[in-house]
Design a protein around this motif. Structure first.
Motif: not given
Length: 346
Positions: A261-266, A269-272, A312-316, A338-346
């Protein structure tokens, strides 16, 4: 029951206890085969660390494609001795074979207890129990190990040092695959620092009388940047790829690696992180051994500015690694909730 192993050994089970039944949905039980053209990515670690710039560049491209398209790959020619791998599996089996009272001293209830063993995922809140016993050890920055079996500590320390080295090299390659400087991830998140976090997780899945009704681990993604995994030769790991569950049959003496998950955050969202699960069988005990690699616990992890496109902006949202672990471990294991709770609403 303190463990599934104790349950299996205490009675002659012919059917699954009701509190372990996940359901009998055929589509959820069966592994859907890969399309003929699909192959699990294989990364040759010796080429990633090669002094030949052409070979290394080619391997970095392959590594980036594996992270982008799968979030999962096998690593071969990694330099970790097969004898060490075998010893780690044997010592882990010996731990699970200890008497119940010897293991119960590690039945910690707190997330950051140095050593914890138990069953299911979070037995206090799980509505359905998992067919799984576990051993979790915080091995870095402070090394911990159970007193028994007697040879466990020495093997564990060497094994975890080797997997930390492997994770650092893989993260260097992943940094370059993203167009960043080689040491970007390791330095930005302190992965090579004396305070970086490494968690050893061993899972035991005993034979199950009705494996089609039970689950070893439900679909989930891992915390951290990378998880490095090996198993004892018994199949059971399935990875979600293009909407299908793919049963993984690793090459001999290979490691399985997935992005967390922290790779996805960093990477914004490119590497999920990849959904995966553990299914069980009625014939043999499966052992899996994973090491999760992340930054120091109080490091704030947020998308790298270099990877946030202006349009696109910051996703997390950013979150400390410690707080993320507390959030994940306080609930039942469920997909990427858990990761879904950190996503910004786009």
């Amino acid at each position: 029951m303190f463990s599934v192993k104790e349950l299996v050994e205490s009675v002659s089970l012919t059917s699954l206890p009701s509190n372990y039944i996940f359901g009998n949905t055929e589509s959820n039980r069966h592994c859907l085969l890969m399309e003929p053209e699909e192959t699990v990515p294989i990364i040759d670690f010796s080429l990633l660390t090669s002094h030949d710039p052409h070979q290394r560049s080619k391997t970095i491209t392959q590594l980036g494609n594996a992270c982008l398209n799968w979030g999962f790959f096998m690593v071969i020619n990694h330099g970790v001795a097969e004898t060490l791998r075998d010893e780690m599996v044997r010592e882990t089996e010996s731990f699970f074979d200890l008497r119940g009272e010897e293991k119960k001293q590690y039945a910690g209830k707190k997330l950051f207890d140095p050593i914890r063993c138990g069953t299911s995922f979070n037995a206090n809140v799980d509505k359905t129990l998992l067919w799984r016993d576990y051993l979790k050890i915080h091995v870095h920055p402070h090394f911990n190990a159970p007193a028994k079996p007697s040879g466990f500590s020495k093997v564990l320390q060497e094994y975890c040092e080797k997997t930390r080295e492997m994770a650092s090299e893989l993260l260097r390659g992943i940094s370059e695959s993203l167009g960043l400087e080689e040491r970007y991830i390791n330095e930005k998140l302190g992965v090579e620092s004396s305070e970086s976090h490494q968690l050893f997780v061993a899972n035991m899945y005993p034979p199950c009388p009705q494996p089609e009704l039970a689950m070893g681990l439900p679909p989930h993604s891992d915390h951290g940047l990378l998880t490095i995994l090996m198993q004892n030769g018994i199949q059971g790991l399935q990875v979600m790829h293009k909407g299908k569950w793919v049963l993984i049959n690793p090459l001999p003496n290979s490691f399985l690696v997935n992005t967390g998950d922290h790779m996805e955050i960093l990477t914004n969202g490119k590497y999920k992180s990849v959904l995966h699960r553990a299914v069980v069988n009625n014939k043999a005990t499966r052992i899996s051994i994973g090491t999760a690699h992340g930054p120091p616990l109080d490091t704030l992890v947020s998308p790298a500015k270099e990877l946030v496109a202006d349009d696109a902006g910051q996703a997390y949202l950013g979150i400390t690694y410690r707080n993320y672990l507390e959030l994940q471990q306080s609930k039942s294991l469920s997909g990427k909730s858990c990761l879904d709770r950190l996503r910004f609403s786009m």
